[in-house]
Design a protein around this motif. Structure first.
Motif, short mmCIF file in Angstrom:
data_model
loop_
_atom_site.label_atom_id
_atom_site.label_comp_id
_atom_site.label_asym_id
_atom_site.label_seq_id
_atom_site.Cartn_x
_atom_site.Cartn_y
_atom_site.Cartn_z
N ARG A 53 0.83 -1.22 0.00
CA ARG A 53 0.00 0.00 0.00
C ARG A 53 0.85 1.26 0.00
O ARG A 53 0.46 2.29 -0.55
N GLN A 54 2.02 1.16 0.63
CA GLN A 54 2.93 2.31 0.69
C GLN A 54 3.92 2.33 -0.48
O GLN A 54 4.79 3.20 -0.54
N GLY A 55 3.79 1.39 -1.38
CA GLY A 55 4.69 1.32 -2.53
C GLY A 55 6.09 0.87 -2.17
O GLY A 55 7.05 1.23 -2.86
N ILE A 56 6.22 0.07 -1.10
CA ILE A 56 7.52 -0.41 -0.63
C ILE A 56 7.57 -1.92 -0.76
O ILE A 56 6.59 -2.61 -0.46
N GLN A 57 8.70 -2.42 -1.21
CA GLN A 57 8.89 -3.86 -1.32
C GLN A 57 9.93 -4.30 -0.29
O GLN A 57 10.97 -3.67 -0.13
#
Length: 404
Positions: A53-57
């Motif tokens: 959701r936060q665009g973090i992998q």
């Protein structure tokens, strides 16, 4: 005969699975393991969903990026252009500096304070009692702040630094101590000291055996130990080629004031390092003192009386008879105190010492990678404590009674 046949038939008859206790124990363990794995998987899925959701992998690739921040105190070369993994390693080395030196100093302090509680000297006993009671009942964080702010930060500025015994300088910039010159002579001296330490251990063991088993005075062995000690002192004093810190004469400025000077040579210890080290040593030493006291009290009174009947002095009774037996009681709880010291070193963040936790916190704030950073932190402290436990368990096995 009929009874024997029926007995064999009863033994060979298979127990149904739903009535077999062994099967139910295995099933219970499988169910518990499945529940634990399921909870971990649920947390992992939840974590990935929130990161997405936060665009973090989830990844440790950020460790190869440039850190971009400086570290105030480093034991190895480091610059702000180095990577995050190098910065975290620098913090790890700083943490090891505290832990390793802390182990040695806190052990010495704890043993001395524990033995002092049995001293014939009333003042020494009371000092040990007051030290233990005050330190053990005061929060460690409060003690760290006490050592750093009221004590160490009250040192004078560099222009008015204290010169103690002609060997060390103390000011707000740190404490400067004599330090050996690292070179071929230093390493050769260390090898010679190791050989002398082995020789001293052999002679001491022989002396103890003769004194305890035959009642001998042990004077020849004591003379040999004194000779070994003198040789070791000469090696340390000469072979190490000590660098004594000194401060050049300050230049006089136009306004009549002395220009600030910088101390040269020797080893510089920052006030933050001294505060965390002294705080941990004093705090953990109080607990070790109680462990030593309890271990000594666990030795039966008959051992004391039998030793005195052989003509041994109070000091020889303590170090040759009582303390070796007390080690079997002392070492197991000592393991816990060593691990507590390693974990409590993370409180260095409160006084600004750049340890592993402090550097990792800076990396977390810059990268926004809390999960990965905390995994690194927890894994590192876990490995440190497992190594401590492994070493102490081996030491504990070596001092226990061996059945024949």
């Amino acid at each position: 005969m009929v009874f024997d046949d029926s007995h064999r038939a009863a033994e060979t008859e298979k127990v149904p699975l739903w009535r077999d206790d062994r099967v139910w124990k295995i099933v219970f363990q499988i169910v518990v393991a499945a529940i634990v794995v399921g909870i971990i998987a649920l947390f992992a899925v939840n974590l990935n969903r929130n990161l997405a959701r936060q665009g973090i992998q989830f990844s440790f690739n950020f460790l190869g990026n440039t850190a971009g921040f400086s570290i105030g105190e480093t034991a190895i070369p480091y610059s702000s252009s180095d990577t995050y993994i190098k910065a975290i390693f620098v913090g790890f080395v700083n943490t090891l500096r505290v832990i390793v030196v802390g182990f040695v100093l806190t052990t010495l302090l704890g043993i001395l304070a524990g033995i002092a509680s049995f001293s014939d000297n009333w003042l020494l006993r009371k000092i040990s009692l007051v030290y233990v009671e005050i330190v053990r009942n005061t929060p460690l964080l409060l003690q760290l702040i006490f050592w750093y702010f009221p004590i160490l930060l009250s040192l004078p500025p560099p222009s008015e630094q204290l010169h103690v015994l002609g060997l060390m300088y103390m000011s707000k910039t740190g404490v400067y101590l004599p330090w050996p010159t690292i070179g071929a002579n230093f390493w050769l001296s260390l090898v010679l000291l190791l050989g002398l330490a082995i020789a001293a251990w052999v002679v001491s063991s022989r002396r103890t055996k003769l004194m305890v088993e035959t009642g001998a005075s042990g004077q020849p062995q004591l003379t040999a130990l004194i000779g070994i000690g003198i040789v070791a002192f000469l090696i340390v004093a000469i072979g190490f080629q000590w660098q004594v810190p000194f401060s050049p004469e300050p230049a006089i400025l136009d306004n009549g004031r002395a220009a600030p000077t910088q101390v040269e040579n020797g080893l510089r210890l920052s006030l933050e390092y001294i505060a965390i080290l002294v705080g941990l040593v004093v705090y953990t030493g109080a607990f070790i003192a109680e462990i030593v006291r309890g271990g000594i009290q666990a030795v039966s009174t008959g051992q004391w009386e039998a030793s005195r009947s052989l003509g041994l002095s109070q000091r020889n009774v303590m170090f040759l008879v009582v303390l070796p037996q007390a080690l079997r009681v002392i070492i197991p709880p000592l393991n816990s105190q060593y691990m507590n010291l390693a974990k409590n070193s993370s409180l260095a963040l409160a006084i600004g010492y750049p340890d592993l936790f402090s550097v990792s916190s800076t990396a977390l704030n810059q990268t926004g990678r809390p999960v990965e950073v905390f995994i690194i932190l927890m894994s590192t402290y876990l490995i440190i404590n497992l190594l401590i436990s492994l070493a102490m368990n081996g030491l504990n096995r070596s001092v226990q009674f061996k059945e024949r």
